[in-house]
Scaffold this motif. Structure first.
Motif, PDB file in Angstrom:
ATOM      1  N   LEU A   4       0.766  -1.101  -0.002  1.00 48.66           N
ATOM      2  CA  LEU A   4       0.009   0.095  -0.015  1.00 48.66           C
ATOM      3  C   LEU A   4       0.835   1.260  -0.058  1.00 48.66           C
ATOM      4  O   LEU A   4       1.640   1.419   0.852  1.00 48.66           O
ATOM      5  N   VAL A   5       0.658   2.176  -1.249  1.00 48.79           N
ATOM      6  CA  VAL A   5       1.836   3.165  -1.134  1.00 48.79           C
ATOM      7  C   VAL A   5       0.811   4.441  -0.914  1.00 48.79           C
ATOM      8  O   VAL A   5       0.036   4.801  -1.824  1.00 48.79           O
ATOM      9  N   GLU A   6       1.234   5.102  -0.068  1.00 49.83           N
ATOM     10  CA  GLU A   6       0.544   6.370   0.462  1.00 49.83           C
ATOM     11  C   GLU A   6       1.210   7.632  -0.037  1.00 49.83           C
ATOM     12  O   GLU A   6       2.461   7.758  -0.306  1.00 49.83           O
ATOM     13  N   SER A   7       0.406   8.590  -0.301  1.00 51.71           N
ATOM     14  CA  SER A   7       0.925   9.949  -0.614  1.00 51.71           C
ATOM     15  C   SER A   7      -0.244  11.077  -0.345  1.00 51.71           C
ATOM     16  O   SER A   7      -1.067  10.864  -0.144  1.00 51.71           O
ATOM     17  N   GLY A   8       0.554  12.384  -0.137  1.00 51.29           N
ATOM     18  CA  GLY A   8      -0.349  13.549  -0.335  1.00 51.29           C
ATOM     19  C   GLY A   8      -0.425  14.062   1.188  1.00 51.29           C
ATOM     20  O   GLY A   8      -1.021  15.169   1.245  1.00 51.29           O
ATOM     21  N   GLY A   9       0.159  13.616   2.274  1.00 55.73           N
ATOM     22  CA  GLY A   9       0.337  14.370   3.437  1.00 55.73           C
ATOM     23  C   GLY A   9       1.360  15.575   3.274  1.00 55.73           C
ATOM     24  O   GLY A   9       1.929  15.911   2.258  1.00 55.73           O
ATOM     25  N   GLY A  10       1.365  16.286   4.317  1.00 53.67           N
ATOM     26  CA  GLY A  10       2.309  17.647   4.351  1.00 53.67           C
ATOM     27  C   GLY A  10       1.837  18.587   5.475  1.00 53.67           C
ATOM     28  O   GLY A  10       0.956  18.248   6.717  1.00 53.67           O
ATOM     29  N   LEU A  11       2.165  20.046   5.443  1.00 51.43           N
ATOM     30  CA  LEU A  11       1.788  20.961   6.227  1.00 51.43           C
ATOM     31  C   LEU A  11       0.697  21.763   5.629  1.00 51.43           C
ATOM     32  O   LEU A  11       0.906  22.369   4.665  1.00 51.43           O
ATOM     33  N   VAL A  12      -0.129  21.825   6.509  1.00 51.37           N
ATOM     34  CA  VAL A  12      -1.253  22.789   6.227  1.00 51.37           C
ATOM     35  C   VAL A  12      -1.680  23.756   7.207  1.00 51.37           C
ATOM     36  O   VAL A  12      -1.645  23.446   8.469  1.00 51.37           O
ATOM     37  N   GLN A  13      -2.192  24.924   6.863  1.00 52.80           N
ATOM     38  CA  GLN A  13      -2.804  25.873   7.992  1.00 52.80           C
ATOM     39  C   GLN A  13      -4.159  25.440   8.538  1.00 52.80           C
ATOM     40  O   GLN A  13      -4.600  24.856   7.664  1.00 52.80           O
ATOM     41  N   PRO A  14      -4.586  25.938   9.690  1.00 59.54           N
ATOM     42  CA  PRO A  14      -5.869  25.461  10.028  1.00 59.54           C
ATOM     43  C   PRO A  14      -6.841  25.975   9.106  1.00 59.54           C
ATOM     44  O   PRO A  14      -6.800  27.359   8.627  1.00 59.54           O
ATOM     45  N   GLY A  15      -7.933  25.156   8.884  1.00 57.76           N
ATOM     46  CA  GLY A  15      -8.969  25.599   7.823  1.00 57.76           C
ATOM     47  C   GLY A  15      -8.662  25.334   6.632  1.00 57.76           C
ATOM     48  O   GLY A  15      -9.484  25.405   5.463  1.00 57.76           O
ATOM     49  N   GLY A  16      -7.311  24.718   6.302  1.00 56.86           N
ATOM     50  CA  GLY A  16      -6.716  24.489   4.971  1.00 56.86           C
ATOM     51  C   GLY A  16      -7.403  22.913   4.657  1.00 56.86           C
ATOM     52  O   GLY A  16      -7.845  22.374   5.229  1.00 56.86           O
ATOM     53  N   SER A  17      -6.935  22.358   3.480  1.00 55.21           N
ATOM     54  CA  SER A  17      -7.321  21.074   2.829  1.00 55.21           C
ATOM     55  C   SER A  17      -6.194  20.228   2.467  1.00 55.21           C
ATOM     56  O   SER A  17      -5.003  20.862   1.976  1.00 55.21           O
ATOM     57  N   LEU A  18      -6.239  19.086   2.584  1.00 61.07           N
ATOM     58  CA  LEU A  18      -5.309  18.090   2.073  1.00 61.07           C
ATOM     59  C   LEU A  18      -6.069  16.721   1.355  1.00 61.07           C
ATOM     60  O   LEU A  18      -7.380  16.576   1.961  1.00 61.07           O
ATOM     61  N   ARG A  19      -5.593  16.292   0.308  1.00 65.68           N
ATOM     62  CA  ARG A  19      -5.885  14.931  -0.158  1.00 65.68           C
ATOM     63  C   ARG A  19      -4.976  13.894  -0.193  1.00 65.68           C
ATOM     64  O   ARG A  19      -3.889  14.020  -0.566  1.00 65.68           O
ATOM     65  N   LEU A  20      -5.342  12.705   0.566  1.00 63.33           N
ATOM     66  CA  LEU A  20      -4.451  11.489   0.830  1.00 63.33           C
ATOM     67  C   LEU A  20      -5.032  10.547  -0.192  1.00 63.33           C
ATOM     68  O   LEU A  20      -6.092  10.471  -0.551  1.00 63.33           O
ATOM     69  N   SER A  21      -3.886   9.968  -0.688  1.00 66.79           N
ATOM     70  CA  SER A  21      -3.968   8.706  -1.798  1.00 66.79           C
ATOM     71  C   SER A  21      -3.457   7.524  -1.171  1.00 66.79           C
ATOM     72  O   SER A  21      -2.249   7.637  -0.625  1.00 66.79           O
ATOM     73  N   CYS A  22      -4.028   6.524  -1.508  1.00 65.38           N
ATOM     74  CA  CYS A  22      -3.242   5.086  -1.230  1.00 65.38           C
ATOM     75  C   CYS A  22      -3.741   4.161  -2.293  1.00 65.38           C
ATOM     76  O   CYS A  22      -4.954   3.910  -2.635  1.00 65.38           O
ATOM     77  N   ALA A  23      -2.556   3.505  -2.961  1.00 67.44           N
ATOM     78  CA  ALA A  23      -2.713   2.588  -4.165  1.00 67.44           C
ATOM     79  C   ALA A  23      -2.195   1.153  -3.466  1.00 67.44           C
ATOM     80  O   ALA A  23      -1.105   1.229  -2.945  1.00 67.44           O
ATOM     81  N   ALA A  24      -3.172   0.260  -3.702  1.00 62.75           N
ATOM     82  CA  ALA A  24      -2.882  -1.239  -3.534  1.00 62.75           C
ATOM     83  C   ALA A  24      -2.034  -1.701  -4.746  1.00 62.75           C
ATOM     84  O   ALA A  24      -2.775  -1.650  -5.542  1.00 62.75           O
ATOM     85  N   THR A  25      -0.670  -2.116  -4.682  1.00 60.15           N
ATOM     86  CA  THR A  25      -0.159  -2.781  -5.679  1.00 60.15           C
ATOM     87  C   THR A  25       0.142  -4.417  -5.558  1.00 60.15           C
ATOM     88  O   THR A  25       0.318  -4.568  -4.312  1.00 60.15           O
ATOM     89  N   GLY A  26       0.381  -4.974  -6.485  1.00 59.81           N
ATOM     90  CA  GLY A  26       0.933  -6.341  -6.429  1.00 59.81           C
ATOM     91  C   GLY A  26      -0.057  -7.254  -6.896  1.00 59.81           C
ATOM     92  O   GLY A  26      -0.950  -7.013  -7.743  1.00 59.81           O
ATOM     93  N   ASN A  27       0.065  -8.295  -6.788  1.00 64.83           N
ATOM     94  CA  ASN A  27      -0.828  -9.764  -7.435  1.00 64.83           C
ATOM     95  C   ASN A  27      -2.326  -9.694  -6.423  1.00 64.83           C
ATOM     96  O   ASN A  27      -2.464 -10.461  -5.815  1.00 64.83           O
ATOM     97  N   ILE A  28      -2.885  -8.659  -6.996  1.00 61.03           N
ATOM     98  CA  ILE A  28      -4.303  -8.391  -5.981  1.00 61.03           C
ATOM     99  C   ILE A  28      -5.435  -9.122  -6.991  1.00 61.03           C
ATOM    100  O   ILE A  28      -5.459  -8.860  -8.120  1.00 61.03           O
ATOM    101  N   PHE A  29      -6.247  -9.970  -6.362  1.00 64.85           N
ATOM    102  CA  PHE A  29      -7.354 -10.532  -7.052  1.00 64.85           C
ATOM    103  C   PHE A  29      -8.676  -9.618  -6.879  1.00 64.85           C
ATOM    104  O   PHE A  29      -9.151  -9.239  -7.789  1.00 64.85           O
ATOM    105  N   SER A  30      -8.736  -9.341  -5.605  1.00 65.17           N
ATOM    106  CA  SER A  30     -10.012  -8.214  -5.298  1.00 65.17           C
ATOM    107  C   SER A  30      -9.707  -7.580  -3.705  1.00 65.17           C
ATOM    108  O   SER A  30      -8.834  -7.941  -2.990  1.00 65.17           O
ATOM    109  N   VAL A  31     -10.283  -6.270  -3.892  1.00 67.33           N
ATOM    110  CA  VAL A  31     -10.156  -5.541  -2.588  1.00 67.33           C
ATOM    111  C   VAL A  31     -11.401  -5.408  -2.042  1.00 67.33           C
ATOM    112  O   VAL A  31     -12.504  -5.152  -2.466  1.00 67.33           O
TER     113      VAL A  31
END
Length: 126
Positions: A4-31
């Motif tokens: 599972l590979v995550e991205s999108g974190g960081g520093l933000v001011q109060p009231g701000g927005s962020l979007r996190l993503s997470c991709a599952a990779t490999g020999n996956i049959f179903s999630v």
């Protein structure tokens, strides 16, 4: 091997927005269920101390912890085995390491598995 590979974190001011993503990779049959958890710095490294933030089923049914309901939105792209967390109106108390979690089936069996990402830091500060 599944990752599972995550991205999108960081520093933000109060009231701000962020979007996190997470991709599952490999020999996956179903999630199956996908989710986001968080763990504040200074807390135990034990995974059982992680707070559930949001989950989403394959059909799109969602759950949220009370403190984020109305501010965070979890979604998923089943074609890409990816889960997202849109975080709006962020507060200092949202500061934590955010972990992606997946319950999935992999390989030719297929074999069920329970996986965690390595975490991405979200810091809300002025």
């Amino acid at each position: 091997q599944v990752q599972l590979v995550e991205s999108g974190g960081g520093l933000v001011q109060p009231g701000g927005s962020l979007r996190l993503s997470c991709a599952a990779t490999g020999n996956i049959f179903s999630v199956d269920s996908l989710g986001w958890y968080r763990q504040a710095q200074g807390s135990s490294a034990d995974w059982s101390q992680r707070e559930l933030v949001a989950t989403i089923t394959p059909s799109g049914k969602t759950t949220y912890t009370d403190s984020v309901r109305g501010r965070f939105t979890i979604s998923r792209d089943n074609t890409r085995n990816t889960v997202y967390l849109q975080m709006n109106s962020l507060k200092p108390e949202d500061t934590a390491v955010y972990y992606c979690h997946a319950i999935l089936n992999y390989g030719l069996g297929p074999t069920p598995g329970d996986y965690w990402g390595r975490g991405t830091q979200v810091t809300v500060s002025s």
